[in-house]
Design an enzyme around this catalytic site. Structure first.
Site, mmCIF file in Angstrom:
data_model
loop_
_atom_site.group_PDB
_atom_site.id
_atom_site.type_symbol
_atom_site.label_atom_id
_atom_site.label_comp_id
_atom_site.label_asym_id
_atom_site.label_seq_id
_atom_site.Cartn_x
_atom_site.Cartn_y
_atom_site.Cartn_z
ATOM 1 N N ARG A 41 0.820 -1.219 0.000
ATOM 2 C CA ARG A 41 0.000 0.000 0.000
ATOM 3 C C ARG A 41 0.856 1.273 0.000
ATOM 4 O O ARG A 41 0.420 2.294 -0.532
ATOM 5 C CB ARG A 41 -0.941 -0.001 1.207
ATOM 6 N N LYS A 74 -17.632 -16.347 4.240
ATOM 7 C CA LYS A 74 -19.029 -16.098 4.612
ATOM 8 C C LYS A 74 -19.937 -15.714 3.452
ATOM 9 O O LYS A 74 -19.671 -14.752 2.747
ATOM 10 C CB LYS A 74 -19.065 -14.979 5.651
ATOM 11 N N GLY A 117 -7.756 -7.766 -0.126
ATOM 12 C CA GLY A 117 -7.900 -8.619 1.047
ATOM 13 C C GLY A 117 -7.163 -9.937 0.947
ATOM 14 O O GLY A 117 -5.988 -9.986 0.573
ATOM 15 N N GLY A 167 -12.358 -4.329 1.787
ATOM 16 C CA GLY A 167 -13.767 -3.946 1.927
ATOM 17 C C GLY A 167 -14.213 -2.974 0.848
ATOM 18 O O GLY A 167 -15.330 -3.071 0.332
HETATM 19 N N1 ATP Z 1 -13.482 -24.372 2.995
HETATM 20 C C1 ATP Z 1 -13.259 -23.455 3.912
HETATM 21 N N2 ATP Z 1 -13.627 -23.635 5.181
HETATM 22 C C2 ATP Z 1 -13.380 -22.700 6.107
HETATM 23 N N3 ATP Z 1 -12.764 -21.530 5.861
HETATM 24 C C3 ATP Z 1 -12.373 -21.301 4.605
HETATM 25 C C4 ATP Z 1 -12.602 -22.237 3.567
HETATM 26 N N4 ATP Z 1 -12.112 -21.722 2.436
HETATM 27 C C5 ATP Z 1 -11.594 -20.532 2.739
HETATM 28 N N5 ATP Z 1 -11.729 -20.259 4.038
HETATM 29 C C6 ATP Z 1 -11.242 -19.084 4.774
HETATM 30 O O1 ATP Z 1 -11.860 -17.919 4.317
HETATM 31 C C7 ATP Z 1 -11.084 -16.848 4.801
HETATM 32 C C8 ATP Z 1 -11.332 -15.640 3.943
HETATM 33 O O2 ATP Z 1 -12.715 -15.404 3.969
HETATM 34 P P1 ATP Z 1 -13.341 -13.989 3.838
HETATM 35 O O3 ATP Z 1 -14.792 -14.137 3.609
HETATM 36 O O4 ATP Z 1 -12.832 -13.152 4.957
HETATM 37 O O5 ATP Z 1 -12.681 -13.589 2.496
HETATM 38 P P2 ATP Z 1 -12.275 -12.163 2.219
HETATM 39 O O6 ATP Z 1 -11.265 -11.731 3.216
HETATM 40 O O7 ATP Z 1 -13.517 -11.356 2.091
HETATM 41 O O8 ATP Z 1 -11.648 -12.298 0.830
HETATM 42 P P3 ATP Z 1 -11.080 -11.032 0.236
HETATM 43 O O9 ATP Z 1 -10.306 -10.447 1.366
HETATM 44 O O10 ATP Z 1 -10.259 -11.511 -0.885
HETATM 45 O O11 ATP Z 1 -12.242 -10.174 -0.120
HETATM 46 C C9 ATP Z 1 -9.675 -17.326 4.785
HETATM 47 O O12 ATP Z 1 -9.115 -17.064 6.038
HETATM 48 C C10 ATP Z 1 -9.788 -18.833 4.517
HETATM 49 O O13 ATP Z 1 -9.020 -19.605 5.381
HETATM 50 O O1 3PG Z 2 -7.557 -2.380 5.408
HETATM 51 C C1 3PG Z 2 -8.583 -1.890 4.908
HETATM 52 O O2 3PG Z 2 -9.434 -2.566 4.286
HETATM 53 C C2 3PG Z 2 -8.741 -0.392 4.954
HETATM 54 O O3 3PG Z 2 -7.577 0.231 5.358
HETATM 55 C C3 3PG Z 2 -9.911 -0.021 5.827
HETATM 56 O O4 3PG Z 2 -9.664 -0.381 7.150
HETATM 57 P P1 3PG Z 2 -10.886 -0.537 8.164
HETATM 58 O O5 3PG Z 2 -11.640 -1.782 7.744
HETATM 59 O O6 3PG Z 2 -10.279 -0.646 9.532
HETATM 60 O O7 3PG Z 2 -11.764 0.679 8.023
#
Ligand code: ATP
Ligand code: 3PG
Length: 394
Positions: free
Chosen positions: A36, A197, A351, A374
Protein backbone atom coordinates in the site's frame (compact mmCIF):
# COMPACT_ATOMS: atom_id res chain seq x y z
CA UNK A 1 -14.30 8.90 -13.94
CA UNK A 2 -16.43 12.00 -13.49
CA UNK A 3 -14.44 13.25 -10.48
CA UNK A 4 -11.60 15.77 -10.63
CA UNK A 5 -8.13 14.40 -10.07
CA UNK A 6 -4.78 15.90 -9.07
CA UNK A 7 -4.25 16.56 -12.77
CA UNK A 8 -7.15 19.03 -12.81
CA UNK A 9 -5.90 21.45 -10.13
CA UNK A 10 -3.04 23.92 -9.67
CA UNK A 11 -0.66 22.51 -7.08
CA UNK A 12 2.47 24.66 -7.15
CA UNK A 13 3.19 26.13 -3.73
CA UNK A 14 -0.10 24.75 -2.40
CA UNK A 15 -0.45 22.93 0.91
CA UNK A 16 -2.05 19.60 -0.05
CA UNK A 17 -3.75 17.35 2.51
CA UNK A 18 -3.45 13.92 0.89
CA UNK A 19 -5.36 11.04 2.50
CA UNK A 20 -3.60 7.76 1.79
CA UNK A 21 -4.25 4.21 3.02
CA UNK A 22 -1.11 3.28 4.93
CA UNK A 23 -3.03 0.68 6.93
CA UNK A 24 -0.23 -1.84 6.48
CA UNK A 25 0.63 -5.01 8.39
CA UNK A 26 3.32 -4.45 11.02
CA UNK A 27 5.34 -6.69 13.28
CA UNK A 28 7.71 -5.56 16.03
CA UNK A 29 7.63 -1.97 14.80
CA UNK A 30 8.44 -2.90 11.19
CA UNK A 31 6.24 -2.71 8.11
CA UNK A 32 5.86 -6.32 6.89
CA UNK A 33 3.99 -5.63 3.64
CA UNK A 34 4.64 -2.31 1.94
CA UNK A 35 2.28 -2.84 -1.04
CA UNK A 36 0.00 0.00 0.00
CA UNK A 37 2.92 2.39 0.57
CA UNK A 38 4.34 1.63 -2.88
CA UNK A 39 0.88 2.03 -4.42
CA UNK A 40 0.68 5.61 -3.09
CA UNK A 41 4.09 6.65 -4.47
CA UNK A 42 2.90 7.83 -7.92
CA UNK A 43 0.55 10.37 -6.35
CA UNK A 44 3.06 11.54 -3.74
CA UNK A 45 5.75 11.91 -6.40
CA UNK A 46 3.34 13.73 -8.71
CA UNK A 47 2.47 16.18 -5.93
CA UNK A 48 6.09 16.83 -4.99
CA UNK A 49 7.13 17.21 -8.64
CA UNK A 50 4.37 19.78 -9.10
CA UNK A 51 5.81 21.80 -6.20
CA UNK A 52 3.11 21.03 -3.65
CA UNK A 53 3.76 20.98 0.09
CA UNK A 54 2.52 17.47 0.82
CA UNK A 55 0.74 16.66 4.08
CA UNK A 56 -0.05 12.93 4.23
CA UNK A 57 -2.71 11.46 6.50
CA UNK A 58 -3.68 7.84 7.15
CA UNK A 59 -5.21 5.49 9.65
CA UNK A 60 -3.41 2.42 10.93
CA UNK A 61 -5.37 -0.38 12.56
CA UNK A 62 -8.37 0.27 14.75
CA UNK A 63 -7.22 2.24 17.83
CA UNK A 64 -10.81 3.38 18.39
CA UNK A 65 -10.22 7.03 19.16
CA UNK A 66 -7.28 6.87 21.56
CA UNK A 67 -3.52 6.80 21.28
CA UNK A 68 -2.08 3.29 20.90
CA UNK A 69 1.72 3.48 20.86
CA UNK A 70 2.15 0.45 18.53
CA UNK A 71 -0.14 2.10 16.00
CA UNK A 72 1.89 5.26 15.51
CA UNK A 73 2.84 5.88 11.89
CA UNK A 74 6.53 6.49 12.65
CA UNK A 75 7.76 3.20 11.06
CA UNK A 76 5.68 3.98 7.98
CA UNK A 77 7.30 7.42 7.67
CA UNK A 78 10.72 5.75 7.81
CA UNK A 79 9.87 3.23 5.09
CA UNK A 80 8.20 5.88 2.94
CA UNK A 81 11.28 8.05 3.23
CA UNK A 82 13.45 5.16 1.97
CA UNK A 83 11.09 4.45 -0.93
CA UNK A 84 10.85 8.12 -1.94
CA UNK A 85 14.55 8.69 -1.48
CA UNK A 86 13.90 11.88 0.46
CA UNK A 87 13.18 13.03 3.98
CA UNK A 88 9.64 12.49 5.27
CA UNK A 89 8.86 14.62 8.31
CA UNK A 90 6.62 12.99 10.90
CA UNK A 91 4.19 14.80 13.19
CA UNK A 92 3.16 13.28 16.51
CA UNK A 93 -0.36 14.63 16.11
CA UNK A 94 -2.75 14.99 13.17
CA UNK A 95 -3.98 18.59 13.65
CA UNK A 96 -3.63 21.62 15.91
CA UNK A 97 -1.00 24.28 16.56
CA UNK A 98 2.04 21.99 16.67
CA UNK A 99 1.08 20.48 13.31
CA UNK A 100 0.35 23.91 11.82
CA UNK A 101 3.82 25.02 12.90
CA UNK A 102 5.34 22.02 11.10
CA UNK A 103 3.29 22.72 7.97
CA UNK A 104 4.59 26.32 8.03
CA UNK A 105 8.15 25.03 7.73
CA UNK A 106 7.40 23.00 4.57
CA UNK A 107 8.98 24.08 1.30
CA UNK A 108 7.69 23.13 -2.14
CA UNK A 109 8.18 19.37 -2.67
CA UNK A 110 8.50 18.58 1.06
CA UNK A 111 6.54 15.70 2.60
CA UNK A 112 5.04 15.54 6.09
CA UNK A 113 3.21 12.51 7.49
CA UNK A 114 0.62 13.22 10.19
CA UNK A 115 -0.07 10.88 13.11
CA UNK A 116 -2.68 8.11 12.87
CA UNK A 117 -6.01 9.91 12.30
CA UNK A 118 -7.89 7.20 14.22
CA UNK A 119 -6.22 8.34 17.48
CA UNK A 120 -9.06 10.93 17.56
CA UNK A 121 -12.65 9.88 18.32
CA UNK A 122 -13.93 12.41 15.76
CA UNK A 123 -12.33 10.59 12.82
CA UNK A 124 -14.66 7.60 12.60
CA UNK A 125 -17.63 9.73 13.71
CA UNK A 126 -16.96 12.01 10.76
CA UNK A 127 -17.00 14.91 13.22
CA UNK A 128 -17.26 18.20 11.35
CA UNK A 129 -15.00 20.07 13.83
CA UNK A 130 -12.23 17.53 13.21
CA UNK A 131 -12.81 17.70 9.46
CA UNK A 132 -12.45 21.51 9.67
CA UNK A 133 -9.29 21.18 11.77
CA UNK A 134 -7.77 18.92 9.09
CA UNK A 135 -8.92 21.34 6.37
CA UNK A 136 -7.26 24.29 8.15
CA UNK A 137 -3.88 22.70 7.47
CA UNK A 138 -4.21 22.84 3.70
CA UNK A 139 -5.40 24.54 0.49
CA UNK A 140 -6.34 21.39 -1.46
CA UNK A 141 -7.63 17.95 -0.45
CA UNK A 142 -6.54 14.84 -2.33
CA UNK A 143 -8.06 11.46 -1.59
CA UNK A 144 -5.81 8.61 -2.71
CA UNK A 145 -7.02 6.14 -0.07
CA UNK A 146 -9.08 3.77 -2.19
CA UNK A 147 -8.81 1.14 0.56
CA UNK A 148 -10.68 3.45 2.95
CA UNK A 149 -13.07 5.01 0.41
CA UNK A 150 -16.00 2.97 1.76
CA UNK A 151 -15.61 4.76 5.11
CA UNK A 152 -17.34 8.11 5.68
CA UNK A 153 -14.78 9.46 8.13
CA UNK A 154 -13.47 12.98 8.84
CA UNK A 155 -10.29 12.50 6.79
CA UNK A 156 -11.96 10.56 3.95
CA UNK A 157 -15.28 12.37 3.57
CA UNK A 158 -15.85 15.28 5.97
CA UNK A 159 -12.77 17.26 4.95
CA UNK A 160 -13.82 17.14 1.29
CA UNK A 161 -16.63 19.59 2.10
CA UNK A 162 -14.18 22.26 3.25
CA UNK A 163 -11.54 22.32 0.49
CA UNK A 164 -11.26 21.82 -3.26
CA UNK A 165 -11.37 18.01 -3.26
CA UNK A 166 -9.85 15.76 -5.93
CA UNK A 167 -8.77 12.15 -6.34
CA UNK A 168 -5.21 10.90 -6.36
CA UNK A 169 -3.74 8.73 -9.11
CA UNK A 170 -4.18 5.43 -7.25
CA UNK A 171 -7.81 6.22 -6.47
CA UNK A 172 -8.36 7.14 -10.11
CA UNK A 173 -6.72 3.93 -11.34
CA UNK A 174 -8.65 1.67 -8.96
CA UNK A 175 -11.98 3.24 -9.93
CA UNK A 176 -11.08 3.16 -13.58
CA UNK A 177 -10.04 -0.52 -13.65
CA UNK A 178 -12.84 -1.82 -11.43
CA UNK A 179 -15.40 0.48 -13.05
CA UNK A 180 -14.45 -0.54 -16.60
CA UNK A 181 -14.44 -4.19 -15.62
CA UNK A 182 -17.95 -3.99 -14.24
CA UNK A 183 -19.60 -1.61 -16.68
CA UNK A 184 -18.01 -2.53 -19.97
CA UNK A 185 -16.42 -5.95 -19.53
CA UNK A 186 -14.49 -7.88 -22.11
CA UNK A 187 -16.16 -11.27 -22.59
CA UNK A 188 -16.22 -14.01 -21.55
CA UNK A 189 -16.30 -12.30 -18.14
CA UNK A 190 -15.78 -14.59 -15.14
CA UNK A 191 -16.11 -13.86 -11.44
CA UNK A 192 -14.56 -16.14 -8.85
CA UNK A 193 -16.03 -15.77 -5.41
CA UNK A 194 -14.59 -17.53 -2.40
CA UNK A 195 -13.82 -16.79 1.21
CA UNK A 196 -15.67 -17.77 4.31
CA UNK A 197 -19.03 -16.10 4.61
CA UNK A 198 -22.01 -16.13 2.27
CA UNK A 199 -23.49 -13.27 4.29
CA UNK A 200 -20.61 -10.95 3.39
CA UNK A 201 -20.73 -11.79 -0.31
CA UNK A 202 -24.48 -11.77 -0.98
CA UNK A 203 -24.46 -8.30 -2.45
CA UNK A 204 -21.47 -9.07 -4.64
CA UNK A 205 -22.91 -12.32 -5.98
CA UNK A 206 -26.25 -10.65 -6.65
CA UNK A 207 -24.68 -7.77 -8.54
CA UNK A 208 -22.28 -9.99 -10.48
CA UNK A 209 -25.07 -12.31 -11.64
CA UNK A 210 -26.33 -9.35 -13.69
CA UNK A 211 -22.98 -8.93 -15.41
CA UNK A 212 -20.89 -12.08 -15.76
CA UNK A 213 -20.86 -15.00 -18.18
CA UNK A 214 -19.36 -17.41 -15.65
CA UNK A 215 -19.62 -17.43 -11.87
CA UNK A 216 -17.21 -19.70 -10.01
CA UNK A 217 -17.86 -20.48 -6.37
CA UNK A 218 -15.20 -21.79 -4.00
CA UNK A 219 -13.99 -21.45 -0.42
CA UNK A 220 -16.06 -21.92 2.69
CA UNK A 221 -19.09 -20.23 1.22
CA UNK A 222 -19.40 -22.96 -1.45
CA UNK A 223 -20.85 -25.44 1.06
CA UNK A 224 -24.04 -23.48 1.59
CA UNK A 225 -24.52 -23.82 -2.18
CA UNK A 226 -23.57 -27.51 -2.08
CA UNK A 227 -26.20 -28.04 0.60
CA UNK A 228 -28.68 -26.07 -1.49
CA UNK A 229 -27.98 -28.55 -4.31
CA UNK A 230 -29.13 -31.29 -1.99
CA UNK A 231 -25.78 -32.76 -0.89
CA UNK A 232 -24.60 -33.31 2.66
CA UNK A 233 -21.62 -31.18 3.70
CA UNK A 234 -20.51 -32.89 6.92
CA UNK A 235 -18.82 -30.41 9.23
CA UNK A 236 -18.00 -27.94 6.46
CA UNK A 237 -18.85 -24.28 6.90
CA UNK A 238 -22.58 -23.86 6.45
CA UNK A 239 -24.93 -20.93 6.81
CA UNK A 240 -28.27 -22.68 7.29
CA UNK A 241 -30.29 -19.50 7.00
CA UNK A 242 -28.75 -18.72 3.60
CA UNK A 243 -29.54 -22.04 1.89
CA UNK A 244 -32.74 -20.72 0.31
CA UNK A 245 -30.91 -17.63 -0.89
CA UNK A 246 -28.17 -19.83 -2.39
CA UNK A 247 -30.88 -21.77 -4.22
CA UNK A 248 -32.37 -18.56 -5.56
CA UNK A 249 -28.94 -17.46 -6.83
CA UNK A 250 -28.54 -20.73 -8.71
CA UNK A 251 -31.98 -20.30 -10.25
CA UNK A 252 -31.26 -16.70 -11.17
CA UNK A 253 -28.01 -17.80 -12.84
CA UNK A 254 -29.98 -20.29 -14.94
CA UNK A 255 -32.51 -17.63 -15.95
CA UNK A 256 -29.75 -15.21 -16.90
CA UNK A 257 -27.76 -17.81 -18.81
CA UNK A 258 -24.81 -17.48 -16.42
CA UNK A 259 -22.66 -20.60 -16.13
CA UNK A 260 -22.56 -21.38 -12.43
CA UNK A 261 -19.52 -23.44 -11.42
CA UNK A 262 -19.40 -25.30 -8.11
CA UNK A 263 -16.83 -27.72 -6.69
CA UNK A 264 -17.20 -31.27 -8.04
CA UNK A 265 -14.63 -32.66 -5.61
CA UNK A 266 -13.09 -31.42 -2.39
CA UNK A 267 -10.28 -32.00 0.06
CA UNK A 268 -11.82 -33.01 3.38
CA UNK A 269 -10.13 -33.13 6.77
CA UNK A 270 -10.95 -34.69 10.13
CA UNK A 271 -9.63 -31.59 11.89
CA UNK A 272 -9.09 -27.89 11.12
CA UNK A 273 -5.30 -28.14 11.38
CA UNK A 274 -2.08 -28.85 9.53
CA UNK A 275 -1.91 -32.22 11.31
CA UNK A 276 -5.36 -33.35 10.14
CA UNK A 277 -5.92 -36.52 8.15
CA UNK A 278 -7.08 -35.55 4.69
CA UNK A 279 -8.58 -37.16 1.61
CA UNK A 280 -10.14 -36.10 -1.67
CA UNK A 281 -13.78 -37.02 -2.22
CA UNK A 282 -16.50 -36.32 -4.77
CA UNK A 283 -18.81 -33.50 -3.75
CA UNK A 284 -21.69 -35.82 -2.98
CA UNK A 285 -19.50 -37.92 -0.69
CA UNK A 286 -18.40 -35.58 2.09
CA UNK A 287 -18.27 -37.82 5.22
CA UNK A 288 -20.55 -36.63 8.00
CA UNK A 289 -17.77 -35.99 10.54
CA UNK A 290 -15.25 -34.43 8.13
CA UNK A 291 -15.06 -30.86 6.79
CA UNK A 292 -14.21 -29.66 3.31
CA UNK A 293 -11.32 -27.20 3.47
CA UNK A 294 -10.24 -26.94 -0.17
CA UNK A 295 -11.47 -27.61 -3.69
CA UNK A 296 -10.24 -30.87 -5.18
CA UNK A 297 -8.03 -31.57 -8.24
CA UNK A 298 -10.88 -32.09 -10.74
CA UNK A 299 -12.48 -28.83 -9.65
CA UNK A 300 -9.13 -27.04 -9.98
CA UNK A 301 -8.85 -28.29 -13.53
CA UNK A 302 -12.36 -27.17 -14.47
CA UNK A 303 -11.88 -23.73 -12.85
CA UNK A 304 -8.48 -23.32 -14.55
CA UNK A 305 -10.03 -24.09 -17.94
CA UNK A 306 -12.76 -21.50 -17.44
CA UNK A 307 -10.09 -18.96 -16.43
CA UNK A 308 -7.94 -19.74 -19.49
CA UNK A 309 -10.95 -19.19 -21.74
CA UNK A 310 -11.99 -15.87 -20.18
CA UNK A 311 -11.03 -12.39 -21.32
CA UNK A 312 -11.68 -10.83 -17.92
CA UNK A 313 -11.62 -12.42 -14.47
CA UNK A 314 -12.46 -10.80 -11.14
CA UNK A 315 -11.37 -12.80 -8.11
CA UNK A 316 -12.46 -12.21 -4.55
CA UNK A 317 -11.84 -14.68 -1.73
CA UNK A 318 -9.65 -17.81 -1.42
CA UNK A 319 -10.77 -21.27 -2.62
CA UNK A 320 -9.75 -22.97 0.61
CA UNK A 321 -7.98 -22.45 3.90
CA UNK A 322 -4.87 -21.26 2.08
CA UNK A 323 -3.16 -20.20 5.30
CA UNK A 324 -2.59 -23.92 6.00
CA UNK A 325 -0.29 -25.67 3.50
CA UNK A 326 -2.47 -28.75 3.22
CA UNK A 327 -5.43 -26.69 2.01
CA UNK A 328 -3.65 -24.10 -0.14
CA UNK A 329 -3.64 -26.13 -3.37
CA UNK A 330 -6.97 -24.90 -4.74
CA UNK A 331 -6.19 -21.24 -4.16
CA UNK A 332 -2.73 -21.74 -5.65
CA UNK A 333 -4.20 -23.47 -8.74
CA UNK A 334 -6.54 -20.54 -9.38
CA UNK A 335 -3.71 -18.04 -8.87
CA UNK A 336 -1.47 -20.02 -11.25
CA UNK A 337 -4.20 -20.29 -13.88
CA UNK A 338 -4.62 -16.52 -13.75
CA UNK A 339 -0.85 -15.99 -13.96
CA UNK A 340 -0.62 -18.24 -17.01
CA UNK A 341 -3.65 -16.86 -18.84
CA UNK A 342 -1.89 -14.31 -21.00
CA UNK A 343 -4.98 -13.10 -22.82
CA UNK A 344 -6.97 -12.70 -19.63
CA UNK A 345 -7.21 -9.43 -17.73
CA UNK A 346 -7.10 -10.43 -14.06
CA UNK A 347 -8.43 -8.23 -11.28
CA UNK A 348 -7.77 -9.34 -7.72
CA UNK A 349 -10.27 -7.84 -5.32
CA UNK A 350 -7.98 -7.08 -2.42
CA UNK A 351 -7.90 -8.62 1.05
CA UNK A 352 -7.24 -12.32 1.36
CA UNK A 353 -7.00 -13.05 -2.35
CA UNK A 354 -4.34 -10.36 -2.71
CA UNK A 355 -2.50 -11.83 0.29
CA UNK A 356 -2.69 -15.30 -1.30
CA UNK A 357 -1.32 -14.09 -4.63
CA UNK A 358 1.55 -12.36 -2.76
CA UNK A 359 2.23 -15.53 -0.79
CA UNK A 360 2.55 -17.57 -4.00
CA UNK A 361 4.87 -14.90 -5.51
CA UNK A 362 2.48 -14.39 -8.42
CA UNK A 363 1.50 -10.78 -7.71
CA UNK A 364 3.46 -9.33 -10.63
CA UNK A 365 1.65 -11.66 -13.04
CA UNK A 366 -1.80 -10.29 -12.26
CA UNK A 367 -3.17 -7.39 -14.30
CA UNK A 368 -4.50 -5.44 -11.32
CA UNK A 369 -4.42 -6.12 -7.61
CA UNK A 370 -6.71 -3.79 -5.75
CA UNK A 371 -5.37 -2.12 -2.61
CA UNK A 372 -8.91 -2.22 -1.24
CA UNK A 373 -10.40 -5.17 0.63
CA UNK A 374 -13.77 -3.95 1.93
CA UNK A 375 -13.70 -1.02 -0.51
CA UNK A 376 -13.34 -3.22 -3.60
CA UNK A 377 -16.06 -5.53 -2.28
CA UNK A 378 -18.49 -2.63 -1.80
CA UNK A 379 -17.57 -1.26 -5.21
CA UNK A 380 -18.30 -4.67 -6.78
CA UNK A 381 -21.63 -4.70 -4.98
CA UNK A 382 -22.46 -1.54 -6.86
CA UNK A 383 -22.47 0.62 -3.72
CA UNK A 384 -21.39 4.25 -3.84
CA UNK A 385 -18.16 4.91 -1.93
CA UNK A 386 -18.54 7.97 0.35
CA UNK A 387 -14.88 8.97 -0.04
CA UNK A 388 -15.40 9.19 -3.80
CA UNK A 389 -18.87 10.72 -3.79
CA UNK A 390 -17.56 13.67 -1.74
CA UNK A 391 -14.94 14.65 -4.34
CA UNK A 392 -15.55 17.51 -6.79
CA UNK A 393 -17.21 16.63 -10.08
CA UNK A 394 -15.39 17.36 -13.31
N1 ATP B 1 -13.48 -24.37 3.00
C1 ATP B 1 -13.26 -23.46 3.91
N2 ATP B 1 -13.63 -23.64 5.18
C2 ATP B 1 -13.38 -22.70 6.11
N3 ATP B 1 -12.76 -21.53 5.86
C3 ATP B 1 -12.37 -21.30 4.61
C4 ATP B 1 -12.60 -22.24 3.57
N4 ATP B 1 -12.11 -21.72 2.44
C5 ATP B 1 -11.59 -20.53 2.74
N5 ATP B 1 -11.73 -20.26 4.04
C6 ATP B 1 -11.24 -19.08 4.77
O1 ATP B 1 -11.86 -17.92 4.32
C7 ATP B 1 -11.08 -16.85 4.80
C8 ATP B 1 -11.33 -15.64 3.94
O2 ATP B 1 -12.72 -15.40 3.97
P1 ATP B 1 -13.34 -13.99 3.84
O3 ATP B 1 -14.79 -14.14 3.61
O4 ATP B 1 -12.83 -13.15 4.96
O5 ATP B 1 -12.68 -13.59 2.50
P2 ATP B 1 -12.28 -12.16 2.22
O6 ATP B 1 -11.27 -11.73 3.22
O7 ATP B 1 -13.52 -11.36 2.09
O8 ATP B 1 -11.65 -12.30 0.83
P3 ATP B 1 -11.08 -11.03 0.24
O9 ATP B 1 -10.31 -10.45 1.37
O10 ATP B 1 -10.26 -11.51 -0.89
O11 ATP B 1 -12.24 -10.17 -0.12
C9 ATP B 1 -9.67 -17.33 4.79
O12 ATP B 1 -9.11 -17.06 6.04
C10 ATP B 1 -9.79 -18.83 4.52
O13 ATP B 1 -9.02 -19.60 5.38
O1 3PG C 1 -7.56 -2.38 5.41
C1 3PG C 1 -8.58 -1.89 4.91
O2 3PG C 1 -9.43 -2.57 4.29
C2 3PG C 1 -8.74 -0.39 4.95
O3 3PG C 1 -7.58 0.23 5.36
C3 3PG C 1 -9.91 -0.02 5.83
O4 3PG C 1 -9.66 -0.38 7.15
P1 3PG C 1 -10.89 -0.54 8.16
O5 3PG C 1 -11.64 -1.78 7.74
O6 3PG C 1 -10.28 -0.65 9.53
O7 3PG C 1 -11.76 0.68 8.02
Amino acid sequence: MNKKSVKDVELKGKRVFCRVDFNVPMKDGQVTDETRIRAALPTIEYLTNQGAKVILASHLGRPKGSVVEELRLTPVAKRLSELLGKEVKKADEAYGDSVKAMVDTLSEGDVLLLENVRFYPGEEKNDSELAKAFAELADVYVNDAFGAAHRAHASTEGIAHHLPAVSGLLMEKELDVLGKALSNPERPFTAIIGGAKVKDKIGVIENLLEKVDNLIIGGGLAYTFVKAQGHEVGKSLLEEDKIELAKSFMEKAKEKGVNFYMPVDVVVADDFSEEANIKTVAIEEIPSDWEALDIGPKTREIYSDVIQNSKLVIWNGPMGVFELKKFAGGTRAVAEALAEANDTYSVIGGGDSAAAVEKFHLADRMSHISTGGGASLEFMEGKALPGVVALNDK
